[in-house]
Structure formats: structure tokens, C-alpha cells
Design a protein around this motif. Structure first.
Motif, PDB file in Angstrom:
ATOM      1  N   ARG A 240     -30.041  11.022  67.878  1.00  0.00           N
ATOM      2  CA  ARG A 240     -31.113  11.976  68.207  1.00  0.00           C
ATOM      3  C   ARG A 240     -32.395  11.594  67.477  1.00  0.00           C
ATOM      4  O   ARG A 240     -33.482  11.601  68.066  1.00  0.00           O
ATOM      5  CB  ARG A 240     -30.703  13.392  67.818  1.00  0.00           C
ATOM      6  CG  ARG A 240     -29.774  14.043  68.781  1.00  0.00           C
ATOM      7  CD  ARG A 240     -29.572  15.526  68.419  1.00  0.00           C
ATOM      8  NE  ARG A 240     -28.502  16.071  69.206  1.00  0.00           N
ATOM      9  CZ  ARG A 240     -27.347  16.502  68.714  1.00  0.00           C
ATOM     10  NH1 ARG A 240     -27.112  16.476  67.419  1.00  0.00           N
ATOM     11  NH2 ARG A 240     -26.419  16.969  69.521  1.00  0.00           N
ATOM     12  N   ASN A 241     -32.264  11.290  66.193  1.00  0.00           N
ATOM     13  CA  ASN A 241     -33.425  10.897  65.404  1.00  0.00           C
ATOM     14  C   ASN A 241     -34.060   9.636  65.967  1.00  0.00           C
ATOM     15  O   ASN A 241     -35.287   9.536  66.083  1.00  0.00           O
ATOM     16  CB  ASN A 241     -33.021  10.699  63.935  1.00  0.00           C
ATOM     17  CG  ASN A 241     -34.184  10.331  63.065  1.00  0.00           C
ATOM     18  OD1 ASN A 241     -34.534   9.158  62.966  1.00  0.00           O
ATOM     19  ND2 ASN A 241     -34.776  11.326  62.429  1.00  0.00           N
TER      20      ASN A 241
ATOM     21  N   GLU B 182     -26.395  12.597  65.328  1.00  0.00           N
ATOM     22  CA  GLU B 182     -27.658  12.996  64.698  1.00  0.00           C
ATOM     23  C   GLU B 182     -28.574  11.782  64.492  1.00  0.00           C
ATOM     24  O   GLU B 182     -29.784  11.870  64.709  1.00  0.00           O
ATOM     25  CB  GLU B 182     -27.392  13.706  63.362  1.00  0.00           C
ATOM     26  CG  GLU B 182     -28.631  14.324  62.758  1.00  0.00           C
ATOM     27  CD  GLU B 182     -29.340  15.315  63.691  1.00  0.00           C
ATOM     28  OE1 GLU B 182     -30.585  15.316  63.684  1.00  0.00           O
ATOM     29  OE2 GLU B 182     -28.671  16.062  64.416  1.00  0.00           O
ATOM     30  N   GLN B 183     -28.025  10.650  64.085  1.00  0.00           N
ATOM     31  CA  GLN B 183     -28.833   9.431  63.947  1.00  0.00           C
ATOM     32  C   GLN B 183     -29.409   9.010  65.296  1.00  0.00           C
ATOM     33  O   GLN B 183     -30.558   8.591  65.382  1.00  0.00           O
ATOM     34  CB  GLN B 183     -27.994   8.289  63.364  1.00  0.00           C
ATOM     35  CG  GLN B 183     -27.658   8.450  61.910  1.00  0.00           C
ATOM     36  CD  GLN B 183     -26.676   7.385  61.451  1.00  0.00           C
ATOM     37  OE1 GLN B 183     -25.668   7.121  62.113  1.00  0.00           O
ATOM     38  NE2 GLN B 183     -26.963   6.777  60.313  1.00  0.00           N
TER      39      GLN B 183
END
Length: 138
Positions: free
Chosen positions: A126-127, A123-124
Motif C-alpha cells: 500500500r505504501n 502494508e508495504q
């Protein structure tokens, strides 16, 4: 540094090994960049690192690796695909590199480790890629 690839199948006793990081990345991955046991099933490399916090350890299972450089480059960045169980969800990426100077009489150097390149959750990452895209390509 030898890399021991263990099979996710507990009944398999055919662990694979790679003599160095170059061999691991060139000979022990499938078409999805996952590590494979010599039997053909999924494999993983179990690691353990002591952290600075007293009594704390980091225990990743390296499930594969994605090369980010070009074949033949001296400096080759890559990311390990990390889970926290032998066949668990790949939930993090660990940025690393190697520098291969053996053709000019030098050494093969691997750059990684706690205190080295970061480990990011998927998720990090992707961000991060969304933010880079928004910043670099408005």
C-alpha cells in the motif's frame, strides 16, 4: 515442477495438482484469484525454504495468485498471495514471474525464491503504491 493444492478442510482428502505454473494460474483459481481444492473449498500450497541464517526457514502458505501480464505474453509477472496459516489472513505478496518460450522450442522458466523477487507485507505494498502515485502523478 508440480504444484500440490491442499484443501483447508481437514476432512477433505481430494488434493489438486497443477503440472506447471501456467496450469496453476489458468486452471486452479477462483474469481477472487484464490486457489481452490477440487472439492470447491479454499486451497493453499505449503512451501518451505531454508534461509541463509543458520536454522531459519520461511514457511509461506500460497493462497492465490494475481497475474499482472497480458494473456499470450512471453514474460508474465504475477504475485502470490501469502498467509502463514492455511486459512489465515493474506498478509504478504510475493513477486514472481514466468517466461514461457515453449512455443518457439524453448522452456518454461519460473523466477522466484528467497534471494529473488521481494516479499512485501500488504502494508508495504500500500505504501509503495501510494508513493508511486504521488511521484508519478503529482
Amino acid at each position: 515442477m508440480s504444484w500440490q493444492i491442499q484443501c483447508v478442510d481437514p476432512s477433505c482428502k481430494k488434493n489438486s495438482s497443477a503440472a506447471n505454473i501456467v496450469e496453476l494460474l489458468t486452471k486452479h483459481r477462483d474469481e477472487r484469484d484464490h486457489f481452490r481444492c477440487i472439492c470447491g473449498k479454499s486451497g493453499y500450497i505449503k512451501k518451505q525454504f531454508n534461509l541463509q541464517e543458520p536454522g531459519e526457514t520461511w514457511r509461506p502458505h500460497l493462497r492465490g495468485a494475481i497475474s499482472l501480464g497480458e494473456t499470450g505474453d512471453t514474460y508474465r509477472p504475477f504475485v502470490f498471495l501469502v498467509s502463514y496459516e492455511p486459512d489465515g489472513e493474506i498478509c504478504s505478496v510475493w513477486f514472481c514471474y514466468y517466461k514461457d518460450m515453449r512455443s518457439s522450442g524453448g522452456k518454461l522458466k519460473l523466477g522466484h525464491g528467497p534471494g529473488g523477487p521481494p516479499v512485501l507485507s500488504v502494508e508495504q505494498l500500500r505504501n509503495l503504491t501510494q508513493r508511486i502515485d504521488a511521484t508519478a502523478n503529482p
